[in-house]
Design a protein around this motif. Sequence first.
Motif, PDB file in Angstrom:
ATOM      1  N   TYR A   5       1.903   5.336  -7.482  1.00 55.89           N
ATOM      2  CA  TYR A   5       2.419   4.829  -6.205  1.00 55.89           C
ATOM      3  C   TYR A   5       3.495   3.808  -6.507  1.00 55.89           C
ATOM      4  O   TYR A   5       3.321   2.935  -7.354  1.00 55.89           O
ATOM      5  N   ILE A   6       4.642   3.905  -5.818  1.00 61.29           N
ATOM      6  CA  ILE A   6       5.721   2.954  -6.010  1.00 61.29           C
ATOM      7  C   ILE A   6       6.096   2.326  -4.675  1.00 61.29           C
ATOM      8  O   ILE A   6       6.140   3.007  -3.641  1.00 61.29           O
ATOM      9  N   GLN A   7       6.315   1.029  -4.694  1.00 63.55           N
ATOM     10  CA  GLN A   7       6.746   0.329  -3.496  1.00 63.55           C
ATOM     11  C   GLN A   7       8.122   0.849  -3.066  1.00 63.55           C
ATOM     12  O   GLN A   7       9.006   1.064  -3.893  1.00 63.55           O
ATOM     13  N   SER A   8       8.302   1.011  -1.770  1.00 64.82           N
ATOM     14  CA  SER A   8       9.575   1.528  -1.262  1.00 64.82           C
ATOM     15  C   SER A   8      10.475   0.417  -0.743  1.00 64.82           C
ATOM     16  O   SER A   8      11.584   0.688  -0.274  1.00 64.82           O
ATOM     17  N   THR A   9      10.022  -0.841  -0.831  1.00 63.98           N
ATOM     18  CA  THR A   9      10.849  -1.981  -0.443  1.00 63.98           C
ATOM     19  C   THR A   9      11.226  -2.758  -1.697  1.00 63.98           C
ATOM     20  O   THR A   9      10.356  -3.175  -2.464  1.00 63.98           O
ATOM     21  N   VAL A  10      12.526  -2.916  -1.921  1.00 64.48           N
ATOM     22  CA  VAL A  10      13.035  -3.611  -3.105  1.00 64.48           C
ATOM     23  C   VAL A  10      13.864  -4.800  -2.634  1.00 64.48           C
ATOM     24  O   VAL A  10      14.844  -4.642  -1.905  1.00 64.48           O
ATOM     25  N   ASP A  11      13.445  -5.994  -3.053  1.00 64.23           N
ATOM     26  CA  ASP A  11      14.146  -7.231  -2.645  1.00 64.23           C
ATOM     27  C   ASP A  11      14.334  -7.297  -1.132  1.00 64.23           C
ATOM     28  O   ASP A  11      15.402  -7.667  -0.625  1.00 64.23           O
ATOM     29  N   GLY A  12      13.284  -6.906  -0.414  1.00 63.09           N
ATOM     30  CA  GLY A  12      13.299  -6.998   1.036  1.00 63.09           C
ATOM     31  C   GLY A  12      14.006  -5.868   1.754  1.00 63.09           C
ATOM     32  O   GLY A  12      14.071  -5.863   2.992  1.00 63.09           O
ATOM     33  N   VAL A  13      14.533  -4.896   1.018  1.00 64.67           N
ATOM     34  CA  VAL A  13      15.267  -3.776   1.619  1.00 64.67           C
ATOM     35  C   VAL A  13      14.448  -2.494   1.492  1.00 64.67           C
ATOM     36  O   VAL A  13      14.023  -2.122   0.400  1.00 64.67           O
ATOM     37  N   ASN A  14      14.223  -1.817   2.614  1.00 67.91           N
ATOM     38  CA  ASN A  14      13.486  -0.564   2.602  1.00 67.91           C
ATOM     39  C   ASN A  14      14.369   0.547   2.046  1.00 67.91           C
ATOM     40  O   ASN A  14      15.462   0.803   2.555  1.00 67.91           O
ATOM     41  N   LYS A  15      13.889   1.218   1.011  1.00 69.88           N
ATOM     42  CA  LYS A  15      14.690   2.234   0.313  1.00 69.88           C
ATOM     43  C   LYS A  15      14.253   3.667   0.617  1.00 69.88           C
ATOM     44  O   LYS A  15      14.750   4.606  -0.005  1.00 69.88           O
ATOM     45  N   VAL A  16      13.332   3.847   1.553  1.00 70.23           N
ATOM     46  CA  VAL A  16      12.806   5.186   1.799  1.00 70.23           C
ATOM     47  C   VAL A  16      13.916   6.188   2.101  1.00 70.23           C
ATOM     48  O   VAL A  16      13.981   7.269   1.508  1.00 70.23           O
ATOM     49  N   LYS A  17      14.799   5.852   3.034  1.00 68.82           N
ATOM     50  CA  LYS A  17      15.860   6.780   3.420  1.00 68.82           C
ATOM     51  C   LYS A  17      16.747   7.136   2.222  1.00 68.82           C
ATOM     52  O   LYS A  17      17.073   8.307   1.996  1.00 68.82           O
ATOM     53  N   SER A  18      17.116   6.127   1.450  1.00 70.79           N
ATOM     54  CA  SER A  18      17.957   6.361   0.273  1.00 70.79           C
ATOM     55  C   SER A  18      17.236   7.223  -0.759  1.00 70.79           C
ATOM     56  O   SER A  18      17.817   8.153  -1.324  1.00 70.79           O
ATOM     57  N   TYR A  19      15.970   6.919  -1.015  1.00 70.01           N
ATOM     58  CA  TYR A  19      15.203   7.686  -1.995  1.00 70.01           C
ATOM     59  C   TYR A  19      15.084   9.150  -1.583  1.00 70.01           C
ATOM     60  O   TYR A  19      15.180  10.059  -2.419  1.00 70.01           O
ATOM     61  N   LEU A  20      14.858   9.387  -0.286  1.00 70.63           N
ATOM     62  CA  LEU A  20      14.717  10.762   0.190  1.00 70.63           C
ATOM     63  C   LEU A  20      16.048  11.512   0.163  1.00 70.63           C
ATOM     64  O   LEU A  20      16.111  12.666  -0.253  1.00 70.63           O
ATOM     65  N   GLU A  21      17.097  10.849   0.604  1.00 78.09           N
ATOM     66  CA  GLU A  21      18.398  11.511   0.667  1.00 78.09           C
ATOM     67  C   GLU A  21      18.967  11.823  -0.711  1.00 78.09           C
ATOM     68  O   GLU A  21      19.561  12.875  -0.926  1.00 78.09           O
ATOM     69  N   ASP A  22      18.770  10.892  -1.650  1.00 81.74           N
ATOM     70  CA  ASP A  22      19.384  11.036  -2.973  1.00 81.74           C
ATOM     71  C   ASP A  22      18.406  11.490  -4.048  1.00 81.74           C
ATOM     72  O   ASP A  22      18.751  11.568  -5.221  1.00 81.74           O
ATOM     73  N   ASN A  23      17.162  11.763  -3.650  1.00 80.55           N
ATOM     74  CA  ASN A  23      16.167  12.368  -4.545  1.00 80.55           C
ATOM     75  C   ASN A  23      15.912  11.540  -5.802  1.00 80.55           C
ATOM     76  O   ASN A  23      16.061  12.028  -6.927  1.00 80.55           O
ATOM     77  N   TYR A  24      15.523  10.292  -5.594  1.00 82.70           N
ATOM     78  CA  TYR A  24      15.167   9.446  -6.725  1.00 82.70           C
ATOM     79  C   TYR A  24      14.226   8.341  -6.276  1.00 82.70           C
ATOM     80  O   TYR A  24      13.992   8.151  -5.070  1.00 82.70           O
ATOM     81  N   ILE A  25      13.659   7.624  -7.235  1.00 84.62           N
ATOM     82  CA  ILE A  25      12.967   6.364  -7.016  1.00 84.62           C
ATOM     83  C   ILE A  25      13.521   5.387  -8.036  1.00 84.62           C
ATOM     84  O   ILE A  25      14.189   5.799  -8.998  1.00 84.62           O
ATOM     85  N   GLY A  26      13.277   4.090  -7.844  1.00 85.33           N
ATOM     86  CA  GLY A  26      13.838   3.150  -8.799  1.00 85.33           C
ATOM     87  C   GLY A  26      13.155   1.803  -8.794  1.00 85.33           C
ATOM     88  O   GLY A  26      12.272   1.522  -7.971  1.00 85.33           O
ATOM     89  N   ILE A  27      13.566   0.967  -9.723  1.00 86.99           N
ATOM     90  CA  ILE A  27      13.092  -0.404  -9.837  1.00 86.99           C
ATOM     91  C   ILE A  27      14.313  -1.325  -9.904  1.00 86.99           C
ATOM     92  O   ILE A  27      15.409  -0.872 -10.224  1.00 86.99           O
ATOM     93  N   PRO A  28      14.139  -2.613  -9.604  1.00 88.17           N
ATOM     94  CA  PRO A  28      15.280  -3.548  -9.617  1.00 88.17           C
ATOM     95  C   PRO A  28      15.683  -3.977 -11.028  1.00 88.17           C
ATOM     96  O   PRO A  28      15.410  -3.271 -11.988  1.00 88.17           O
ATOM     97  N   TRP A  29      16.364  -5.124 -11.112  1.00 87.46           N
ATOM     98  CA  TRP A  29      16.824  -5.719 -12.370  1.00 87.46           C
ATOM     99  C   TRP A  29      17.893  -4.857 -13.057  1.00 87.46           C
ATOM    100  O   TRP A  29      17.865  -4.606 -14.263  1.00 87.46           O
ATOM    101  N   SER A  30      18.870  -4.450 -12.268  1.00 89.66           N
ATOM    102  CA  SER A  30      19.887  -3.519 -12.752  1.00 89.66           C
ATOM    103  C   SER A  30      20.721  -4.063 -13.912  1.00 89.66           C
ATOM    104  O   SER A  30      21.187  -3.305 -14.764  1.00 89.66           O
ATOM    105  N   VAL A  31      20.947  -5.388 -13.949  1.00 88.15           N
ATOM    106  CA  VAL A  31      21.835  -5.932 -14.985  1.00 88.15           C
ATOM    107  C   VAL A  31      21.229  -5.862 -16.385  1.00 88.15           C
ATOM    108  O   VAL A  31      21.903  -6.150 -17.378  1.00 88.15           O
ATOM    109  N   LEU A  32      19.978  -5.453 -16.498  1.00 92.13           N
ATOM    110  CA  LEU A  32      19.354  -5.337 -17.823  1.00 92.13           C
ATOM    111  C   LEU A  32      19.957  -4.201 -18.637  1.00 92.13           C
ATOM    112  O   LEU A  32      19.797  -4.159 -19.856  1.00 92.13           O
ATOM    113  N   GLY A  33      20.638  -3.281 -17.989  1.00 94.41           N
ATOM    114  CA  GLY A  33      21.217  -2.148 -18.709  1.00 94.41           C
ATOM    115  C   GLY A  33      20.197  -1.045 -18.950  1.00 94.41           C
ATOM    116  O   GLY A  33      19.048  -1.111 -18.503  1.00 94.41           O
ATOM    117  N   ASP A  34      20.621  -0.032 -19.657  1.00 95.80           N
ATOM    118  CA  ASP A  34      19.760   1.118 -19.964  1.00 95.80           C
ATOM    119  C   ASP A  34      18.561   0.656 -20.772  1.00 95.80           C
ATOM    120  O   ASP A  34      18.701   0.041 -21.831  1.00 95.80           O
TER     121      ASP A  34
END
Length: 222
Positions: A5-34
């Motif tokens: 189970y993954i939370q669909s709210t990241v930093d207070g923003v609901n990502k359900v629509k984005s996850y469904l439309e773009d077919n992915y899930i994700g986690i924050p801390w983007s500046v960490l790199g690959d």
Amino acid sequence: MNLFYIQSTVDGVNKVKSYLEDNYIGIPWSVLGDLEQASMESIAEQLEQRYNLAGGELSDAVETVHTFVNLIEDGDYVVMKDEEWMYIGDVGDYYYDDSIGTSDDLICHRRGVTWLGRVPLEEINEHMQILLSEPKFIAQLMLPVTQAQLDQALRGTEGAAGTALTETTELSPVNTVTGNISARVEQSTINTALEILERALHSENEQIRVHAAAAILQYAKS
């Protein structure tokens, strides 16, 4: 095969629509790199330095990264929820997408997902209710996946299994595969395919049953 189970709210923003439309899930801390080849020690150090995390907050973040990057595997299941629905998907490999930047409002750490269907929250079983109440950003069902009864949920009762995701977005594979099939394939071939799917509903393999249930439902609604 595992279920997460993954939370669909990241930093207070609901990502359900984005996850469904773009077919992915994700986690924050983007500046960490690959993070595919990164050690947990270096990840912890970066989280501490770049995001000022410490103590339990740091430990939780490291656990989230480790689970998302290393523990989830291609072919595992993932669920997320909004106020009414639980969405069920088949997870792909981890990848890092910084093509549009790495600001904190973007999700760069991703896994592709083939969304299989959605089920009303009130119709999922007690094991899934408990899983979806977990406070962790990512939580694993610590029971055999069969206990989640995903195949029963997807084909389940009227209004649960039969509800398509396409009310909110136009989805990929499982939602489009049967769209205009009768215009391209002879009816005898369709009948044979449906018979195979019906037999697959009784497979001992949970993944096969879920995919078969989703495909039949999508055909029924096409």
